[in-house]
Design a protein around this motif. Structure first.
Motif, mmCIF file in Angstrom:
data_model
loop_
_atom_site.group_PDB
_atom_site.id
_atom_site.type_symbol
_atom_site.label_atom_id
_atom_site.label_comp_id
_atom_site.label_asym_id
_atom_site.label_seq_id
_atom_site.Cartn_x
_atom_site.Cartn_y
_atom_site.Cartn_z
ATOM 1 N N HIS A 232 16.293 11.115 -1.423
ATOM 2 C CA HIS A 232 14.741 10.379 -2.023
ATOM 3 C C HIS A 232 13.241 11.445 -1.419
ATOM 4 O O HIS A 232 12.473 10.370 -1.824
ATOM 5 N N HIS A 233 13.988 11.904 -0.631
ATOM 6 C CA HIS A 233 12.124 12.789 -0.195
ATOM 7 C C HIS A 233 12.516 14.330 -0.364
ATOM 8 O O HIS A 233 13.343 14.862 0.874
ATOM 9 N N GLU A 234 12.253 15.276 -1.463
ATOM 10 C CA GLU A 234 12.496 16.727 -1.475
ATOM 11 C C GLU A 234 11.587 17.460 -0.203
ATOM 12 O O GLU A 234 11.742 18.155 0.046
ATOM 13 N N GLU A 235 10.489 16.631 -0.326
ATOM 14 C CA GLU A 235 9.843 17.387 0.806
ATOM 15 C C GLU A 235 10.484 17.504 2.017
ATOM 16 O O GLU A 235 10.400 18.798 2.920
ATOM 17 N N ILE A 236 11.336 16.739 2.264
ATOM 18 C CA ILE A 236 12.026 16.702 4.222
ATOM 19 C C ILE A 236 13.048 17.828 3.156
ATOM 20 O O ILE A 236 13.617 19.206 4.284
ATOM 21 N N LYS A 237 14.102 17.165 2.616
ATOM 22 C CA LYS A 237 14.639 18.926 2.140
ATOM 23 C C LYS A 237 14.371 20.019 2.144
ATOM 24 O O LYS A 237 14.336 21.235 2.671
ATOM 25 N N ASP A 238 13.213 20.590 0.996
ATOM 26 C CA ASP A 238 12.692 21.865 1.253
ATOM 27 C C ASP A 238 12.396 22.233 2.608
ATOM 28 O O ASP A 238 12.362 23.377 3.248
ATOM 29 N N GLU A 239 11.252 21.491 3.596
ATOM 30 C CA GLU A 239 10.742 21.699 4.991
ATOM 31 C C GLU A 239 11.886 22.092 5.587
ATOM 32 O O GLU A 239 11.843 22.904 6.488
ATOM 33 N N LEU A 240 13.179 21.458 5.527
ATOM 34 C CA LEU A 240 14.227 21.601 6.636
ATOM 35 C C LEU A 240 14.895 23.009 6.252
ATOM 36 O O LEU A 240 14.751 23.868 6.999
#
Length: 169
Positions: free
Chosen positions: A40-48
């Motif tokens: 649901h949160h692509e930016e979290i995936k990218d940051e992780l």
């Protein structure tokens, strides 16, 4: 008749919402798996994934992985490097022998180490991704079988797991 039916419907609706408030408010983030949060949160995936990549290139373990713990019997390897060295950890998989050793300390939010199944003669150090609600996965690194290296990896990986938990939850 209509007033009675409306009253009964309201009473039943109120009871259902009282029993399961997430039907109206949604499931709180701390009660969802990393896969659900990242979908649901692509930016979290990218940051992780960027955090994992930085750790991998800076510390140079033989292997590094982020695994989501979906339920008691299933895991999903979300970020595994090098993936060809860990075919049992990349993607969906069942519980592995090493989790028998690591599962206990994870319950208490502690890092642990065990012999690597994928690379005999090396050690897998793992730290849980855990919030106030549950254990949602772990980060693990494969390192030399040297007590000094293992202790340093436990310290660094503990910080990495903490950062991963902060990013996701």
């Amino acid at each position: 008749m209509g007033i009675g039916l409306t009253g009964l419907s309201s009473l039943l609706f109120g009871f259902v919402v009282w029993q399961r408030p997430e039907l109206l408010t949604g499931i709180p983030r701390e009660r969802t798996s990393p896969i659900e949060v990242m979908s649901h949160h692509e930016e979290i995936k990218d940051e992780l994934y960027e955090l994992m990549q930085q750790y991998f290139y800076k510390n140079r373990p033989y292997g590094l992985m982020f695994v989501s713990w979906e339920d008691v019997h299933s895991f999903v390897g979300l970020w595994v490097r090098p993936a060809d060295q860990f075919p049992g950890k990349s993607g969906p998989h069942g519980i592995t022998r090493d989790m028998r050793v690591l599962g206990g300390p994870f319950l208490f939010g502690e890092c642990a180490s065990t012999e690597s199944m994928a690379m005999p003669g090396r050690i897998m150090v793992a730290c849980p991704v855990v919030n106030d609600y549950d254990i949602w996965g772990y980060v693990a690194a494969i390192v030399e079988d040297d007590p000094v290296v293992v202790e340093e990896t436990i310290r660094l990986l503990g910080f990495l797991a903490h950062r991963a938990t902060e990013i996701i939850y």
